[in-house]
Design a protein around this motif. Sequence first.
Motif, PDB file in Angstrom:
ATOM      1  N   ASP A 237      61.500  25.674 -36.338  1.00 35.98           N
ATOM      2  CA  ASP A 237      62.483  24.928 -37.120  1.00 35.98           C
ATOM      3  C   ASP A 237      63.875  25.530 -36.976  1.00 35.98           C
ATOM      4  OD1 ASP A 237      62.114  27.258 -38.498  1.00 35.98           O
ATOM      5  OD2 ASP A 237      61.528  26.328 -40.395  1.00 35.98           O
ATOM      6  N   ARG A 238      63.995  26.574 -36.151  1.00 36.95           N
ATOM      7  CA  ARG A 238      65.287  27.227 -35.945  1.00 36.95           C
ATOM      8  C   ARG A 238      65.845  27.019 -34.548  1.00 36.95           C
ATOM      9  NH1 ARG A 238      68.122  29.432 -40.092  1.00 36.95           N
ATOM     10  NH2 ARG A 238      68.785  31.182 -38.812  1.00 36.95           N
ATOM     11  N   VAL A 239      64.958  26.862 -33.565  1.00 35.46           N
ATOM     12  CA  VAL A 239      65.385  26.765 -32.169  1.00 35.46           C
ATOM     13  C   VAL A 239      64.652  25.622 -31.480  1.00 35.46           C
ATOM     14  CG1 VAL A 239      65.675  27.993 -29.973  1.00 35.46           C
ATOM     15  CG2 VAL A 239      65.719  29.287 -32.122  1.00 35.46           C
ATOM     16  N   ARG A 240      65.404  24.770 -30.794  1.00 34.15           N
ATOM     17  CA  ARG A 240      64.820  23.747 -29.924  1.00 34.15           C
ATOM     18  C   ARG A 240      64.899  24.259 -28.494  1.00 34.15           C
ATOM     19  NH1 ARG A 240      66.822  19.290 -26.979  1.00 34.15           N
ATOM     20  NH2 ARG A 240      68.933  19.555 -27.842  1.00 34.15           N
ATOM     21  N   ASN A 241      63.754  24.434 -27.861  1.00 32.71           N
ATOM     22  CA  ASN A 241      63.692  25.037 -26.536  1.00 32.71           C
ATOM     23  C   ASN A 241      63.385  23.992 -25.465  1.00 32.71           C
ATOM     24  OD1 ASN A 241      63.855  28.101 -27.030  1.00 32.71           O
ATOM     25  ND2 ASN A 241      62.292  27.461 -28.514  1.00 32.71           N
ATOM     26  N   SER A 242      64.068  24.101 -24.350  1.00 36.80           N
ATOM     27  CA  SER A 242      63.809  23.237 -23.203  1.00 36.80           C
ATOM     28  C   SER A 242      63.855  24.083 -21.940  1.00 36.80           C
ATOM     29  CB  SER A 242      64.827  22.097 -23.131  1.00 36.80           C
ATOM     30  OG  SER A 242      66.145  22.617 -22.951  1.00 36.80           O
ATOM     31  N   ALA A 243      63.381  23.513 -20.829  1.00 35.87           N
ATOM     32  CA  ALA A 243      63.330  24.243 -19.563  1.00 35.87           C
ATOM     33  C   ALA A 243      64.126  23.504 -18.502  1.00 35.87           C
ATOM     34  CB  ALA A 243      61.888  24.423 -19.107  1.00 35.87           C
ATOM     35  N   LEU A 244      64.771  24.281 -17.644  1.00 34.80           N
ATOM     36  CA  LEU A 244      65.470  23.763 -16.468  1.00 34.80           C
ATOM     37  C   LEU A 244      64.947  24.550 -15.273  1.00 34.80           C
ATOM     38  CD1 LEU A 244      67.626  22.079 -15.039  1.00 34.80           C
ATOM     39  CD2 LEU A 244      69.322  23.791 -15.723  1.00 34.80           C
ATOM     40  N   LEU A 245      64.152  23.898 -14.429  1.00 30.88           N
ATOM     41  CA  LEU A 245      63.512  24.548 -13.296  1.00 30.88           C
ATOM     42  C   LEU A 245      64.227  24.168 -12.009  1.00 30.88           C
ATOM     43  CD1 LEU A 245      59.775  23.925 -14.271  1.00 30.88           C
ATOM     44  CD2 LEU A 245      61.271  25.804 -14.962  1.00 30.88           C
ATOM     45  N   LEU A 246      64.496  25.166 -11.164  1.00 30.26           N
ATOM     46  CA  LEU A 246      65.235  24.895  -9.933  1.00 30.26           C
ATOM     47  C   LEU A 246      64.362  24.244  -8.871  1.00 30.26           C
ATOM     48  CD1 LEU A 246      67.404  28.141  -9.672  1.00 30.26           C
ATOM     49  CD2 LEU A 246      67.771  26.058 -11.008  1.00 30.26           C
ATOM     50  N   THR A 247      63.060  24.536  -8.881  1.00 33.64           N
ATOM     51  CA  THR A 247      62.124  23.891  -7.966  1.00 33.64           C
ATOM     52  C   THR A 247      60.926  23.378  -8.764  1.00 33.64           C
ATOM     53  OG1 THR A 247      60.938  25.952  -7.483  1.00 33.64           O
ATOM     54  CG2 THR A 247      62.796  25.405  -6.054  1.00 33.64           C
ATOM     55  N   GLY A 248      60.256  22.372  -8.223  1.00 33.63           N
ATOM     56  CA  GLY A 248      59.111  21.792  -8.901  1.00 33.63           C
ATOM     57  C   GLY A 248      57.819  22.513  -8.560  1.00 33.63           C
ATOM     58  N   GLY A 249      56.707  21.968  -9.061  1.00 32.12           N
ATOM     59  CA  GLY A 249      55.402  22.555  -8.807  1.00 32.12           C
ATOM     60  C   GLY A 249      54.442  22.264  -9.938  1.00 32.12           C
ATOM     61  N   PRO A 250      53.227  22.812  -9.866  1.00 38.36           N
ATOM     62  CA  PRO A 250      52.202  22.520 -10.878  1.00 38.36           C
ATOM     63  C   PRO A 250      52.611  22.883 -12.297  1.00 38.36           C
ATOM     64  CG  PRO A 250      51.216  23.565  -8.955  1.00 38.36           C
ATOM     65  CD  PRO A 250      52.695  23.631  -8.763  1.00 38.36           C
ATOM     66  N   VAL A 251      53.343  23.984 -12.470  1.00 32.43           N
ATOM     67  CA  VAL A 251      53.748  24.363 -13.820  1.00 32.43           C
ATOM     68  C   VAL A 251      54.758  23.358 -14.368  1.00 32.43           C
ATOM     69  CG1 VAL A 251      54.836  26.139 -15.242  1.00 32.43           C
ATOM     70  CG2 VAL A 251      53.269  26.799 -13.425  1.00 32.43           C
ATOM     71  N   ALA A 252      55.683  22.924 -13.511  1.00 35.29           N
ATOM     72  CA  ALA A 252      56.641  21.900 -13.925  1.00 35.29           C
ATOM     73  C   ALA A 252      55.913  20.622 -14.323  1.00 35.29           C
ATOM     74  CB  ALA A 252      57.635  21.627 -12.795  1.00 35.29           C
ATOM     75  N   ASP A 253      54.920  20.228 -13.527  1.00 33.68           N
ATOM     76  CA  ASP A 253      54.133  19.032 -13.850  1.00 33.68           C
ATOM     77  C   ASP A 253      53.379  19.227 -15.161  1.00 33.68           C
ATOM     78  OD1 ASP A 253      55.033  18.023 -11.444  1.00 33.68           O
ATOM     79  OD2 ASP A 253      53.205  18.549 -10.347  1.00 33.68           O
ATOM     80  N   GLY A 254      52.846  20.440 -15.366  1.00 33.07           N
ATOM     81  CA  GLY A 254      52.126  20.718 -16.602  1.00 33.07           C
ATOM     82  C   GLY A 254      53.019  20.644 -17.823  1.00 33.07           C
ATOM     83  N   MET A 255      54.241  21.148 -17.690  1.00 32.99           N
ATOM     84  CA  MET A 255      55.196  21.061 -18.800  1.00 32.99           C
ATOM     85  C   MET A 255      55.468  19.604 -19.156  1.00 32.99           C
ATOM     86  SD  MET A 255      58.031  23.958 -17.809  1.00 32.99           S
ATOM     87  CE  MET A 255      57.666  25.712 -17.827  1.00 32.99           C
ATOM     88  N   ALA A 256      55.643  18.783 -18.130  1.00 32.42           N
ATOM     89  CA  ALA A 256      55.878  17.360 -18.383  1.00 32.42           C
ATOM     90  C   ALA A 256      54.659  16.729 -19.048  1.00 32.42           C
ATOM     91  CB  ALA A 256      56.204  16.647 -17.071  1.00 32.42           C
ATOM     92  N   GLY A 257      53.456  17.126 -18.603  1.00 33.52           N
ATOM     93  CA  GLY A 257      52.240  16.617 -19.219  1.00 33.52           C
ATOM     94  C   GLY A 257      52.079  17.059 -20.660  1.00 33.52           C
ATOM     95  N   ASP A 258      52.642  18.230 -20.994  1.00 36.02           N
ATOM     96  CA  ASP A 258      52.617  18.709 -22.378  1.00 36.02           C
ATOM     97  C   ASP A 258      53.646  17.996 -23.249  1.00 36.02           C
ATOM     98  OD1 ASP A 258      50.764  20.598 -21.578  1.00 36.02           O
ATOM     99  OD2 ASP A 258      52.250  22.194 -21.310  1.00 36.02           O
TER     100      ASP A 258
END
Length: 423
Positions: free
Chosen positions: A84-105
């Motif tokens: 409730d204090r911080v809204r966190n997001s990610a900016l990835l320079l290259t894609g991959g399975p972890v990036a896809d997993g984050m989107a799936g989450d």
Amino acid sequence: MSRSARRYAGAVSPASRGPAHARVKEASRPNRDLDHRRISRVEAVRALGDDVADSVLHAVHVDHSGLPGGGQLGLRRFLRQTSDRVRNSALLLTGGPVADGMAGDESDVTTLDLETAGLKELVVRRRDLADALKKAQPDVVVANSLRAAIALSFTPKRCAWAYYLRQDMSAGSVGRLRRAFVLYVVLPRFDTLIANSQWTLSTVPPKTRTKHRLAIASPLSGAEQLLDVEPIPSHPGTPLRVGWMGRVVDWKGLHVLIEALDLLHAQGVATTLQVAGSAIHEGSAYMEALQRAAQDRNFRIDFLGQVSDIRSFLSEQDVLAHTSVRPEPFGQVIIQGMAVGLPVIATDVGGPAEIIEDGLDGFRVAPGDPVALAEALRPLAADSALRRRVGMAAREKVRRQFTDRTLANELNKAIELTAARRS
């Protein structure tokens, strides 16, 4: 025996341990001018108070890769936690399975889809990174990897910055030229240094540390998903089941474990070994040498490759070994093994020495020493009650200190600390 197999055999022979152990000792002392003072879990949190606005902060975590790695997987777990204090997001320079997993989450993730995260492309595409950050309008930017920190150093700074150190800053780890560039060009751009362990932070020179706010925030290891796993008991008289999990590269020390199990076999102690993990490009020759050498052993070794279901893998072990021959900055695998209730044997350097209390909730041995490792394994092979007692103490420590919720709160406090510095 092939040349690479001979090189492997030499790496673990008693005659070769002297110089190797000397190199380990040198690596564990990154710089003689470093003091190893203890840093509180989040130093100067009292500075937060009224300095942080009541509104929710937006933090963008920049990573160079969307491929599986300790830092990337830890970031994915962190984004699953709400605050409730911080809204966190990610900016990835290259894609991959972890990036896809984050989107799936359904996490807030943006991928720039650079072809590589090499230095040349980071410089050429720096405007893309700058534009993405400008569009996001964060209050805090967190570099989640060294390459991300380097990439950010080529962009304009419009808000507070924090660098999450997940690897040590010794010359042996990052190279002398890169270390100099990071210390004198990259780090001055950042307001806060967040380290994954006391040891990692100690590898930053004292003069550099004094110019930043400092915090310790252990990476998220997915402990909550493992605390309910019960190891499957082995039957009396069956071999000790030893597990090893990680990236198969030489400094992770899998060859030391195989040599230790060889010693136990010669002493009449039966064991089996399961290896969960794969090699990256620079480790492929090492992996091939290990697999060939395993054929000559008198105990069973299974190379399982990358394992997606670590719950099942860990539940089928009696002991987990973590055998890095140079200091490990943290050791997420150690937390995962402890969460399941396994006794973990780790080397007594770097971050693992801060996690395990020797003899109480795990065991620590000298790096690169198969004799010491065999001596630590022997009583565990003979005493199932000892395994259970140490494993349960390990699980309780994880429950108290290393759940994802607890560690996410630590990192969010460090982000608030960074925002307070800027304000």
